[in-house]
Write a protein that holds these residues in place. Structure first.
Motif, PDB file in Angstrom:
ATOM      1  N   PRO A 130       0.826  -1.213   0.000  1.00 32.98           N
ATOM      2  CA  PRO A 130       0.000   0.000   0.000  1.00 32.98           C
ATOM      3  C   PRO A 130       0.857   1.259   0.000  1.00 32.98           C
ATOM      4  CG  PRO A 130       0.058  -0.962   2.185  1.00 32.98           C
ATOM      5  CD  PRO A 130       0.748  -1.949   1.278  1.00 32.98           C
ATOM      6  N   VAL A 131       0.308   2.315  -0.570  1.00 36.29           N
ATOM      7  CA  VAL A 131       1.004   3.596  -0.592  1.00 36.29           C
ATOM      8  C   VAL A 131       1.426   4.009   0.820  1.00 36.29           C
ATOM      9  CG1 VAL A 131       0.658   6.067  -0.984  1.00 36.29           C
ATOM     10  CG2 VAL A 131      -0.015   4.418  -2.744  1.00 36.29           C
ATOM     11  N   SER A 132       0.639   3.673   1.824  1.00 29.93           N
ATOM     12  CA  SER A 132       0.932   4.078   3.201  1.00 29.93           C
ATOM     13  C   SER A 132       2.269   3.553   3.709  1.00 29.93           C
ATOM     14  CB  SER A 132      -0.180   3.608   4.141  1.00 29.93           C
ATOM     15  OG  SER A 132      -0.291   2.199   4.131  1.00 29.93           O
ATOM     16  N   PRO A 174      -2.882   4.803   7.442  1.00 28.77           N
ATOM     17  CA  PRO A 174      -3.336   3.518   6.910  1.00 28.77           C
ATOM     18  C   PRO A 174      -4.481   3.646   5.908  1.00 28.77           C
ATOM     19  CG  PRO A 174      -3.964   3.765   9.219  1.00 28.77           C
ATOM     20  CD  PRO A 174      -3.023   4.869   8.906  1.00 28.77           C
ATOM     21  N   ARG A 175      -5.114   4.803   5.871  1.00 28.83           N
ATOM     22  CA  ARG A 175      -6.189   4.991   4.885  1.00 28.83           C
ATOM     23  C   ARG A 175      -5.644   5.123   3.469  1.00 28.83           C
ATOM     24  NH1 ARG A 175      -8.995  10.058   7.683  1.00 28.83           N
ATOM     25  NH2 ARG A 175      -6.761  10.549   7.827  1.00 28.83           N
ATOM     26  N   ASN A 176      -4.353   5.389   3.343  1.00 33.14           N
ATOM     27  CA  ASN A 176      -3.723   5.445   2.019  1.00 33.14           C
ATOM     28  C   ASN A 176      -3.422   4.018   1.561  1.00 33.14           C
ATOM     29  OD1 ASN A 176      -3.690   8.303   1.942  1.00 33.14           O
ATOM     30  ND2 ASN A 176      -1.854   8.308   3.230  1.00 33.14           N
ATOM     31  N   SER A 177      -4.471   3.286   1.238  1.00 32.44           N
ATOM     32  CA  SER A 177      -4.355   1.842   1.016  1.00 32.44           C
ATOM     33  C   SER A 177      -4.232   1.446  -0.451  1.00 32.44           C
ATOM     34  CB  SER A 177      -5.578   1.136   1.616  1.00 32.44           C
ATOM     35  OG  SER A 177      -6.775   1.638   1.040  1.00 32.44           O
ATOM     36  N   THR A 178      -4.132   2.421  -1.364  1.00 33.81           N
ATOM     37  CA  THR A 178      -3.961   2.095  -2.784  1.00 33.81           C
ATOM     38  C   THR A 178      -2.747   1.197  -2.965  1.00 33.81           C
ATOM     39  OG1 THR A 178      -4.912   4.216  -3.449  1.00 33.81           O
ATOM     40  CG2 THR A 178      -3.572   3.047  -5.089  1.00 33.81           C
ATOM     41  N   PRO A 179      -2.916   0.019  -3.579  1.00 34.68           N
ATOM     42  CA  PRO A 179      -1.757  -0.852  -3.752  1.00 34.68           C
ATOM     43  C   PRO A 179      -0.878  -0.386  -4.911  1.00 34.68           C
ATOM     44  CG  PRO A 179      -3.713  -1.891  -4.660  1.00 34.68           C
ATOM     45  CD  PRO A 179      -4.166  -0.607  -4.027  1.00 34.68           C
TER      46      PRO A 179
END
Length: 256
Positions: A130-132, A174-179
């Motif tokens: 994930p981006v996070s 953790p909301r930045n979940s774009t893989p």
């Protein structure tokens, strides 16, 4: 993208070699402009949303987007030079920190920590991650190093567009979940501070500075995600990058 990245890396190295007490950031801008044109490219910042120069030069408390001017650099200053070139329909975007003469220990600590944060972030990149994870890796260096992480400015997708839709925050959420996926191209460009990471914007609409006027540092690479992790695109044809010329490259420092 590799060709554009290599051109940006070469121009940044040339600009960095000219950093010395007495040079103006206007002079650095002129060097960058000429070197970009020499490579058959266009300096991406020039005219972008009315930005007036061909490169961003951010000195001391300037976090990013500093506009070159006639003030001479002084011994002890630190300066970020942010070069982006447009070549064959795509952009290559990279930046590094340079010391002006002798630089104090705290500034060296800041610059080295910022480069280590970029390195850790690049190591975190892989398909499916994930981006996070990128911001988490940066904070994993910054917090133990007592460095602030600027949140207002992020890495971004880059390619045919100077700033694509993909955003790469430099803090963990953790909301930045774009893989991440193979073939994605984007920048990672952490901006860390010795003091508070709070931001103020000058009335020129571009120059961002630390609210407490503490020093700030930034390093940047353009990357592509591949099956093994990340390939750094902003390196010269011989594999070198301007990070090796930075104040962070003194003994004991990491390099790009």
């Amino acid at each position: 993208m590799r060709r554009a990245g290599a051109a940006a890396a070469e121009v940044l190295m040339i600009a960095g070699r000219h950093v010395a007490p007495g040079i103006t950031t206007d002079a650095i801008d002129a060097i960058v402009h000429a070197e970009v044109l020499e490579r058959g490219a266009y300096p991406s910042p020039l005219g972008y949303r009315n930005f007036p120069k061909s490169v961003c030069t951010s000195v001391n408390e300037v976090i990013c987007h500093g506009i070159p001017d006639s003030r001479p650099l002084a011994a002890g200053d630190i300066v970020n030079i942010d070069v982006t070139v447009y070549l064959d329909g795509v952009h290559g975007d990279t930046s590094a920190m340079f010391g002006v003469g002798e630089v104090d220990d705290e500034s060296r600590r800041l610059v080295r920590g910022t480069l280590r944060a970029l390195e850790a972030a690049i190591e975190a990149v892989a398909p499916g991650v994930p981006v996070s994870a990128i911001g988490k890796a940066i904070e994993g260096v910054a917090r133990p190093g007592r460095l602030g992480v600027v949140r207002e400015f992020v890495g971004h997708g880059v390619g045919p567009d100077f700033h694509g839709n993909l955003q790469i925050p430099h803090y963990h959420d953790p909301r930045n979940s774009t893989p991440l996926a193979e073939g994605m191209t984007f920048t990672i460009e952490p901006m860390l501070t010795l003091g508070s990471p709070q931001v103020e914007l000058w009335n020129d609409g571009w120059t961002a500075v630390t609210a407490d006027r503490s020093r700030s540092a930034q390093f940047e690479h353009t990357l592509v995600v591949n099956s093994g992790g990340a390939e750094i695109l902003t390196v010269a044809s011989d594999g070198r990058c301007a990070h090796e010329l930075s104040v962070a490259s003194a003994p004991g420092a990491h390099t790009g």
